[in-house]
Design a protein around this motif. Structure first.
Motif: not given
Lengths: 254, 254
Positions: B187-191, A131-138, A88-92
DNA sequence: ACAGTCATGTATACGTTGTATTCGCTGAGA
DNA sequence: TCTCAGCGAATACAACGTATACATGACTGT
């Protein structure tokens, strides 16, 4: 495309000849051809994932589906990405490369154009809203480049760093909030099989009638009767955007 | 609380006595006590779901977990809700009951207070940022009541219906966009196990250093060095909100 | 020319999820 | 006392993400 896997689940030690070869010649011949060399790249994985997500939504992306579409075994992609979040990060990042520069006249036109193009990008890739938080903030290169361009547009106005960032964030929050709502509505309609505003209205009618029947929402009801721009998301988006740009301009002394 | 299930997976037709009784007395005695009567209600299901989601996030809600927390078998809740989406709609409605009225002085203070309270509600229930389209757009009574109150605050200003709705939507979009970003960051931080802004900064540092090392984001870099409100989400939220309210007020002739 | 190493994709497996289906128990009304 | 509707339990299944171990062929230095 369609991989023809005929290989049976051969137990490892069932030698047919003399127990010497663990897999018979014929078994080996039936096995799918080994990879020529580097069939996969992160870029290719992301591209295919984007195609799937654009066409069928984010839920359609499963590592298995992705592998199938790539013509490869389910676990193959894991050589290049550490998991679904990586994909997902790559997609973003890839998708944000589509946002073109456009140095318009002043800061206002630049920001306005960027907002409109961001909305267009999100509508084109609706999965950006989920997006998941991970991808949303990448912090991806292409994303950073967009942020940099926004800040640059404000850079010659003599604002301090906090104000500049506040302006960018305000517009960005609005754009994402408004467009997310728009996308979510689309997805709801798709989920229920409604494809036009009329179908939406008839589909929602029973619930609406019940709600309005309670008499608890008179002002809302008046809007339902009087509103003429209810089905014009572009007008709604631009109207709100202009409110915001007005407010910012006023604070900055026009 | 902790259900002590000892019942073995008894095959249905293994009569011990004369094949008459399908389950032996002792088997029956070992079975968990049957429900007193109506152990479940939609409200109770939603309440427990909210507790779980508040504490551990939306992903922690699985129908099995929910059942366990309710002290009930995995499938039991399906008598009251048609699936996970139903649970989420109930959660959304229940939580919006928390938003108190507050008839402030004028439209501006009313809208501002509502925006701040909405942000607070979302921060308290961060899963509101990740709803499925189904749940995100559910026309639930409590949600409608909030919309109605917003519109009422603008009702005596002589605006037409479209303008009123545009104002409400603009503010709403901003509130949701800004707060979603805030929540997503949490959420990213928690993750990643970061619990303070400092940990966030050190965690992000490697990537930041690399990105800045490219020299492609000079304005962004300046903000990183000069910004003093970077870690003050409340200030950021209110600043943007005031821009927007300014813009709206200007359009309406103050 | 050739053996060894390494990158690459495959195969298999496990635990978890949402939910369809089927069943037996229980308490309230007749 | 009998009956039955309603409730929750039990079982099952397909699909998911991914850990792990393996087979293969393309490069490497000699």
């Amino acid at each position: 495309m369609a991989s023809q896997k005929k290989s049976s689940a051969a137990p490892p030690s069932q030698g047919e000849d003399e127990g010497q070869a663990q897999t018979s010649l014929w078994e080996r011949l039936e096995r799918p051809a080994p990879a020529p060399r580097a069939a996969l790249t992160p870029h290719r994985i992301a591209s295919v994932a984007i195609e799937i997500a654009d066409a069928e939504g984010l839920d359609a992306i499963t590592m298995r589906r992705l592998a199938a579409e790539l013509g490869v075994a389910p676990m193959a992609a894991y050589r290049y990405v550490s998991g679904k979040d990586d994909v997902m990060e790559l997609m973003v990042d890839l998708v944000h490369g589509e946002l073109e520069h456009s140095q318009a006249d002043g800061w206002r036109e630049t920001m306005r154009a960027l907002a409109l193009r961001t909305r267009a990008l999100m509508l084109k890739h609706p999965w950006l809203a989920q997006l998941s938080p991970q991808a949303a903030f990448a912090l991806t290169p292409n994303r950073m480049a967009v942020a940099e361009r926004s800040l640059t547009a404000l850079d010659s106005l003599g604002l301090n760093a906090d104000t500049m960032m506040a302006i960018v964030r305000t517009i960005d929050s609005y754009v994402h909030g408004a467009t997310n709502a728009e996308i979510t509505l689309h997805q709801l309609m798709e989920g229920r099989g409604w494809s036009s505003d009329d179908e939406l209205k008839t589909g929602l009618a029973p619930q609406m009638i019940w709600l309005m029947g309670t008499g608890r929402y008179p002002t809302f009801q008046r809007y339902l009767l009087e509103g003429t721009h209810k089905d014009d998301p572009q007008w709604q988006f631009e109207t709100g955007l202009d409110y915001i740009l007005d407010g910012i301009a006023a604070r900055m002394g026009i």
